[in-house]
Design an enzyme around this catalytic site. Sequence first.
Site, PDB file in Angstrom:
ATOM      1  N   HIS A  79      73.558  70.542  86.615  1.00 13.75           N
ATOM      2  CA  HIS A  79      72.516  71.561  86.560  1.00 13.75           C
ATOM      3  C   HIS A  79      73.157  72.904  86.862  1.00 13.75           C
ATOM      4  CE1 HIS A  79      67.875  71.350  86.556  1.00 13.75           C
ATOM      5  NE2 HIS A  79      68.364  70.745  85.494  1.00 13.75           N
TER       6      HIS A  79
ATOM      7  N   HIS B 246      73.444  70.643  74.864  1.00 17.38           N
ATOM      8  CA  HIS B 246      73.083  69.908  76.068  1.00 17.38           C
ATOM      9  C   HIS B 246      72.509  68.529  75.736  1.00 17.38           C
ATOM     10  CE1 HIS B 246      72.002  69.656  80.321  1.00 17.38           C
ATOM     11  NE2 HIS B 246      70.832  69.172  79.959  1.00 17.38           N
TER      12      HIS B 246
END
Length: 732
Positions: free
Chosen positions: A88, A42
């Site tokens: 998200h 990420h």
Amino acid sequence: MTPAVIEAHQLTGPEYEKIVSLLGREPTYTELGIFSVMWSEHCSYKSSRIHLKKLPTRSKLVLQGPGENAGIIDIGDGYAIAFKIESHNHPSFIEPFQGAATGVGGILRDIFTMGARPIAVMDALRFGPLGRPRNRRILEGVVSGIAHYGNCFGVPTVGGECVFEECYNGNPLVNVFALGVFKKDEVFYGKAKGIGNPVIYVGAKTGRDGIHGASMASAEFTEESKQKRPNVQVGDPFLEKLLLEACLEAMRTGAIVGIQDMGAAGLTCSTCEMGSRAETGVEIDLQYVPQRETGMTPYEIMLSESQERMLIVAERGREEEVFQVFRKWGLDAVTIGSVTSDGKLRVKDHGQVVAEISNRALADEAPLYDRPHTKPYRPAPLEPAPIPPSHSVQQDLIDLLSSADICSKRWIWEQYDYLVRSNTLAGPGSDAAIVRIKETGTSIAISLDGNGRYCALDPREGTKLIVAECCRNLSTAGALPVAATNNLNFGNPERPEIMAQLVESIEGMTEACEFFETPITGGNVSLYNETLGEPIFPTPVMGVVGLMKTAHPTPIHFREPDRTLILLGGFGTSDELHFGGTQYAKVILKSMWGLPPALDMDYEKRVHQAIREIVGALLAESAHDLSDGGLAVALAEASFGPAGVGARVEIPAGARTEFMLFHEGPSRILLSTSQPENVLAIAAKNGVEAVRIGVTMKERLRIDCDSKTLVDCSLTELRQPWETSLEQILQQ
């Protein structure tokens, strides 16, 4: 450090050995946590960085490309816009409301940390089919979270898209785009410059929420994923509004040297990235970090992803100017450290060193993998499926209009305040959102688009089609596409067939963005979107921005009867092979196969030029691009305006009516005009086909072919299922 501890931090054996080599010793537990989040997929993009370098990133308008919190382009008259898209996904599956809400909060901080005031948000959403109660709960939670944060913060959510597919059952996608405006000489960067300058923590207090959030977003979902709720952050939009105003006011003092939001990896990411960009060190003492929970360890403080926090580097001796601003807004602001000359992140706890790592080791020397990639994974056969003749074209159209992907998303966007700040000229339901910049005569058009079905059939060509559609949407609004941001949502890159999807998509995006002159100024990569080994469709989402002079926007809806209808770009062609990714194949035939529609980028660009000229000359009373559902759906959508004006259309004989009405070939725009000869002249000048297909008329939609009527019904018969379908599904 036992193998179990290392594995729990999602680090491989070779990665741990590299950590030991960089440090020259075993890491402390806090250092291991710091490495684990900064070297997570990420944060580090370790599987995609090699390929992302292929993307075009420069133009004469680009002031800041990838590498900062947001990209920036020059819009003229001394002003600039900052924009970016972020995902998200994993948090929104585990805790839909807070996952989506904090996704909005995070992207807004990315914008105002650059010095820009946010003026628009858009979202691209993907869920599993709504027949499953869990998917309905996720949808309701995500939409509520986006609405809550955006509405309370005071930024309009001006558009987006929402798609439903089986592959998103256990892995929804929540991609949020934000855009802000500022003077181009008032840009701030996330750099810790100036040896001896104070490092100041501002905003909310630190808690235990969000710890290892970045690591969680870098792994597949398993049966245990629901237990990861502590990894999901909790947001406070009212506090973020105060933080926005305080940061912008503090920036105006001239006392701030650098500023960075604490997003993924929290205090860890902000400290080491600011130091790495400036080639300096940062030393902090955690005893000064405002905390809302007792007994927090250094590990927890450094890895917390508590929301509404920023890190500021101020000029030494001017700290009080910053403190005064934040006190005025009722926010914490405290010096927690200083900029050093040694290039290291040094973390102390009450004076005792608990972590000491080179900033470059964390921010720039993460593992870089050129992962093996083979042929892209195909979830559908290449061979065409039999296409039976339609029993009722009219019923097929009604079924398409009431399907989850195409039906009205009013239930979603009515929960958003899309008019706050009074800049919105075109909002949800338009081909492109348009927001005006009050300080200039310029408006910004924004298009957000993705198509996982196309990319599952051919990632390269599917991605090119997405870029083309975004640029077509902007051009239909009269705007010139100038720059883009992307969100790359893919499965497990350790599987060669999934990595191939990512590589092919990036290369297709590179080719298309270069051709349409829309450089990528930044973006987000979200990998490991798999549940129990089942990957999502490869789902790149593009956000493209365009520039135009402020003017009343051209609507998609027909406005007056007895206007000529012109299909700019022509009817196009289709065959069985290129029909299997369409909404008709999905909804009516309940199948998927073949290849996405064929794109001629040169022809597509000429269509863009032609429609911009037509709109600019005020020749189009309405204009709507053809996409999901093809010509028939576009005709219906254009008929659903407040004027109650439909159309009477004749399609040529000689081809299958299913292809003529429902194929989704690109480079086509439906427009109504009172000056058809002038429209045809502009099309001819640009080498673009333009066909008169009928006229507008009151209250009905009629489609004929070779003296046979295929559709003939009142607009109410079409509009009612289109408008009510989503709400009816959610009420089940």
